[in-house]
Design a protein around this motif. Structure first.
Motif, PDB file in Angstrom:
ATOM      1  N   GLU A   1       0.825  -1.220   0.000  1.00 55.31           N
ATOM      2  CA  GLU A   1       0.000   0.000   0.000  1.00 55.31           C
ATOM      3  C   GLU A   1       0.852   1.260   0.000  1.00 55.31           C
ATOM      4  OE1 GLU A   1      -1.797   0.811   4.191  1.00 55.31           O
ATOM      5  OE2 GLU A   1      -1.600  -1.364   4.046  1.00 55.31           O
ATOM      6  N   LEU A   2       2.117   1.139   0.440  1.00 51.19           N
ATOM      7  CA  LEU A   2       3.042   2.265   0.427  1.00 51.19           C
ATOM      8  C   LEU A   2       4.354   1.820  -0.200  1.00 51.19           C
ATOM      9  CD1 LEU A   2       2.437   3.638   4.033  1.00 51.19           C
ATOM     10  CD2 LEU A   2       1.703   4.719   1.895  1.00 51.19           C
ATOM     11  N   GLY A   3       5.069   2.767  -0.789  1.00 51.67           N
ATOM     12  CA  GLY A   3       6.377   2.465  -1.365  1.00 51.67           C
ATOM     13  C   GLY A   3       7.384   3.521  -0.941  1.00 51.67           C
ATOM     14  N   TRP A   4       8.630   3.082  -0.695  1.00 48.59           N
ATOM     15  CA  TRP A   4       9.696   4.009  -0.300  1.00 48.59           C
ATOM     16  C   TRP A   4      10.315   4.604  -1.557  1.00 48.59           C
ATOM     17  CZ3 TRP A   4      14.974   4.763  -0.876  1.00 48.59           C
ATOM     18  CH2 TRP A   4      15.598   5.597   0.064  1.00 48.59           C
ATOM     19  N   VAL A   5      10.429   5.929  -1.573  1.00 49.26           N
ATOM     20  CA  VAL A   5      11.026   6.633  -2.709  1.00 49.26           C
ATOM     21  C   VAL A   5      11.929   7.744  -2.182  1.00 49.26           C
ATOM     22  CG1 VAL A   5       9.032   6.159  -4.209  1.00 49.26           C
ATOM     23  CG2 VAL A   5       9.141   8.304  -2.943  1.00 49.26           C
ATOM     24  N   THR A   6      12.747   8.279  -3.049  1.00 53.14           N
ATOM     25  CA  THR A   6      13.565   9.432  -2.710  1.00 53.14           C
ATOM     26  C   THR A   6      13.834  10.231  -3.979  1.00 53.14           C
ATOM     27  OG1 THR A   6      15.716  10.186  -1.861  1.00 53.14           O
ATOM     28  CG2 THR A   6      15.669   8.033  -2.906  1.00 53.14           C
ATOM     29  N   ASP A   7      13.894  11.545  -3.831  1.00 59.16           N
ATOM     30  CA  ASP A   7      14.291  12.405  -4.943  1.00 59.16           C
ATOM     31  C   ASP A   7      15.010  13.628  -4.388  1.00 59.16           C
ATOM     32  OD1 ASP A   7      12.214  14.151  -4.050  1.00 59.16           O
ATOM     33  OD2 ASP A   7      10.790  13.188  -5.412  1.00 59.16           O
ATOM     34  N   LYS A   8      15.521  14.448  -5.279  1.00 58.18           N
ATOM     35  CA  LYS A   8      16.333  15.604  -4.880  1.00 58.18           C
ATOM     36  C   LYS A   8      15.519  16.620  -4.091  1.00 58.18           C
ATOM     37  CE  LYS A   8      19.259  19.266  -6.809  1.00 58.18           C
ATOM     38  NZ  LYS A   8      19.855  19.828  -8.049  1.00 58.18           N
ATOM     39  N   GLU A   9      14.266  16.830  -4.521  1.00 60.87           N
ATOM     40  CA  GLU A   9      13.477  17.922  -3.947  1.00 60.87           C
ATOM     41  C   GLU A   9      12.820  17.551  -2.608  1.00 60.87           C
ATOM     42  OE1 GLU A   9      14.347  18.403  -8.020  1.00 60.87           O
ATOM     43  OE2 GLU A   9      13.129  16.806  -7.117  1.00 60.87           O
ATOM     44  N   ARG A  10      12.247  16.352  -2.534  1.00 59.98           N
ATOM     45  CA  ARG A  10      11.429  16.011  -1.354  1.00 59.98           C
ATOM     46  C   ARG A  10      12.059  14.971  -0.445  1.00 59.98           C
ATOM     47  NH1 ARG A  10       5.808  14.366  -3.633  1.00 59.98           N
ATOM     48  NH2 ARG A  10       5.337  14.225  -1.407  1.00 59.98           N
ATOM     49  N   GLY A  11      13.149  14.349  -0.873  1.00 58.92           N
ATOM     50  CA  GLY A  11      13.888  13.457   0.000  1.00 58.92           C
ATOM     51  C   GLY A  11      13.219  12.111   0.237  1.00 58.92           C
ATOM     52  N   TYR A  12      13.643  11.465   1.310  1.00 60.62           N
ATOM     53  CA  TYR A  12      13.169  10.122   1.643  1.00 60.62           C
ATOM     54  C   TYR A  12      11.732  10.169   2.158  1.00 60.62           C
ATOM     55  CZ  TYR A  12      18.259   9.418   1.951  1.00 60.62           C
ATOM     56  OH  TYR A  12      19.608   9.389   1.701  1.00 60.62           O
ATOM     57  N   ARG A  13      10.901   9.225   1.672  1.00 60.84           N
ATOM     58  CA  ARG A  13       9.512   9.212   2.125  1.00 60.84           C
ATOM     59  C   ARG A  13       8.810   7.951   1.617  1.00 60.84           C
ATOM     60  NH1 ARG A  13      10.121  12.230  -2.360  1.00 60.84           N
ATOM     61  NH2 ARG A  13       8.569  12.043  -4.029  1.00 60.84           N
ATOM     62  N   TYR A  14       7.633   7.718   2.158  1.00 59.74           N
ATOM     63  CA  TYR A  14       6.739   6.678   1.645  1.00 59.74           C
ATOM     64  C   TYR A  14       5.568   7.353   0.950  1.00 59.74           C
ATOM     65  CZ  TYR A  14       9.148   3.015   4.222  1.00 59.74           C
ATOM     66  OH  TYR A  14      10.091   2.130   4.671  1.00 59.74           O
ATOM     67  N   GLN A  15       5.139   6.767  -0.160  1.00 59.49           N
ATOM     68  CA  GLN A  15       3.974   7.302  -0.859  1.00 59.49           C
ATOM     69  C   GLN A  15       3.205   6.149  -1.516  1.00 59.49           C
ATOM     70  OE1 GLN A  15       6.003  10.066  -3.528  1.00 59.49           O
ATOM     71  NE2 GLN A  15       5.665   8.700  -5.279  1.00 59.49           N
ATOM     72  N   PRO A  16       1.913   6.343  -1.798  1.00 58.28           N
ATOM     73  CA  PRO A  16       1.079   5.247  -2.282  1.00 58.28           C
ATOM     74  C   PRO A  16       1.185   4.977  -3.782  1.00 58.28           C
ATOM     75  CG  PRO A  16      -0.272   7.178  -1.896  1.00 58.28           C
ATOM     76  CD  PRO A  16       1.098   7.527  -1.424  1.00 58.28           C
ATOM     77  N   VAL A  17       1.927   5.812  -4.521  1.00 57.76           N
ATOM     78  CA  VAL A  17       1.997   5.641  -5.976  1.00 57.76           C
ATOM     79  C   VAL A  17       3.444   5.656  -6.467  1.00 57.76           C
ATOM     80  CG1 VAL A  17      -0.289   6.651  -6.367  1.00 57.76           C
ATOM     81  CG2 VAL A  17       1.746   8.126  -6.410  1.00 57.76           C
ATOM     82  N   HIS A  18       3.644   5.014  -7.613  1.00 56.69           N
ATOM     83  CA  HIS A  18       4.944   4.969  -8.280  1.00 56.69           C
ATOM     84  C   HIS A  18       5.330   6.388  -8.719  1.00 56.69           C
ATOM     85  CE1 HIS A  18       7.992   3.945 -11.271  1.00 56.69           C
ATOM     86  NE2 HIS A  18       7.955   2.676 -10.878  1.00 56.69           N
ATOM     87  N   PRO A  19       6.589   6.821  -8.500  1.00 55.83           N
ATOM     88  CA  PRO A  19       6.955   8.210  -8.813  1.00 55.83           C
ATOM     89  C   PRO A  19       6.967   8.544 -10.298  1.00 55.83           C
ATOM     90  CG  PRO A  19       8.898   6.947  -8.193  1.00 55.83           C
ATOM     91  CD  PRO A  19       7.711   6.081  -7.919  1.00 55.83           C
TER      92      PRO A  19
END
Length: 203
Positions: A57-75
Motif C-alpha cells: 500500500e506504500l512504497g519508499w522513494v527518494t528524490d532531490k526535492e522532497r527526500g526520503y519518504r513513503y507514498q502510495p503511488v509509483h513516482p
C-alpha cells in the motif's frame, strides 16, 4: 537461525531453490507493473547505484526535492503499487514476530558493481516493527554496526535465499552492502542481486 547481535537474526537458506525461482517470477510480474527506477539522493540529486521498485500500500522513494519518504503511488507512472504477494506475507508472519502486517516491500536490484552505504531504516513511523530482508541472486557482503555511525561493524555474506531480520535493539542499527560477488548464483540469468525488504510504516 543465527543471532548476529541483539535483535538481528540471520536465517541462512530460508528459501530453497524452487521457492527462490517462484519468488523471482513473482517479482518480475510486480516490476512489469511498477518498473524499476533509479533513486537519487536528497539535496545533491546524485543517483544511487541500485535500481528500485515497491509493492504494498506504500512504497519508499527518494528524490532531490522532497527526500526520503513513503507514498502510495509509483513516482514515474503515478499508479498505485502492486499488492504484496502472499509468499512474502507468509515470510513476514513466520519470522517477524510482529502482530501487524507489512505495508511496504522495497525491491532493490543490485548490479554486480552496486553497493549501499551504511544507513539506518528510520523513515517509518512504527519503529517497533522489524525490517525483514530477503536476498535473491548473487551473494553480497553485508555490514552491520550499532545505532551510531561510528560504532564497530561486523560483516557477513548473505547468499540467495537468506533472510535477515532487524528488530528490537537492532532495529536502528546502521547497515549496508559493501560488495556483490559475481557468479555466485545462477538464479538471475544476467547476474546481480535482488533484495526485498518488508516494512511496517504506520502504527
Amino acid at each position: 537461525m543465527l543471532e548476529i547481535s541483539s535483535g538481528i537474526r540471520h536465517f541462512p537458506g530460508y528459501l530453497d531453490r524452487p521457492a527462490q525461482e517462484t519468488m523471482i517470477e513473482t517479482i518480475r510480474q510486480i516490476v512489469s507493473a511498477a518498473p524499476l527506477f533509479t533513486p537519487v539522493m536528497p539535496g545533491t540529486g546524485k543517483p544511487m547505484s541500485v535500481r528500485m521498485s515497491n509493492c504494498g500500500e506504500l512504497g519508499w522513494v527518494t528524490d532531490k526535492e522532497r527526500g526520503y519518504r513513503y507514498q502510495p503511488v509509483h513516482p514515474l507512472t503515478g499508479e498505485a503499487w502492486p499488492p504484496i504477494p502472499d509468499a512474502l506475507m507468509q515470510i513476514w508472519n513466520e519470522v517477524s514476530g510482529y502482530h501487524l502486517p507489512p505495508q511496504a516491500c522495497l525491491i532493490n536490484f543490485y548490479a554486480d558493481d552496486a553497493k549501499m552505504g551504511l544507513h539506518q531504516d528510520k523513515d517509518e513511523q512504527d519503529l517497533r516493527a522489524p525490517v525483514v530482508s530477503i536476498s535473491l541472486g548473487n551473494t553480497c557482503l553485508f555490514r552491520v554496526g550499532g545505532t551510531t555511525r561510528t560504532d564497530r561493524t561486523q560483516s557477513l555474506k548473505l547468499a540467495s535465499g537468506d533472510v535477515i531480520v532487524l528488530g528490537g535493539d537492532g532495529r536502528l542499527c546502521f547497515h549496508g552492502v559493501d560488495r556483490i560477488y559475481p557468479a555466485t548464483s545462477t538464479l538471475l540469468k544476467s547476474g546481480g542481486r535482488i533484495n526485498l525488504t518488508l516494512r511496517r510504516v504506520t502504527p
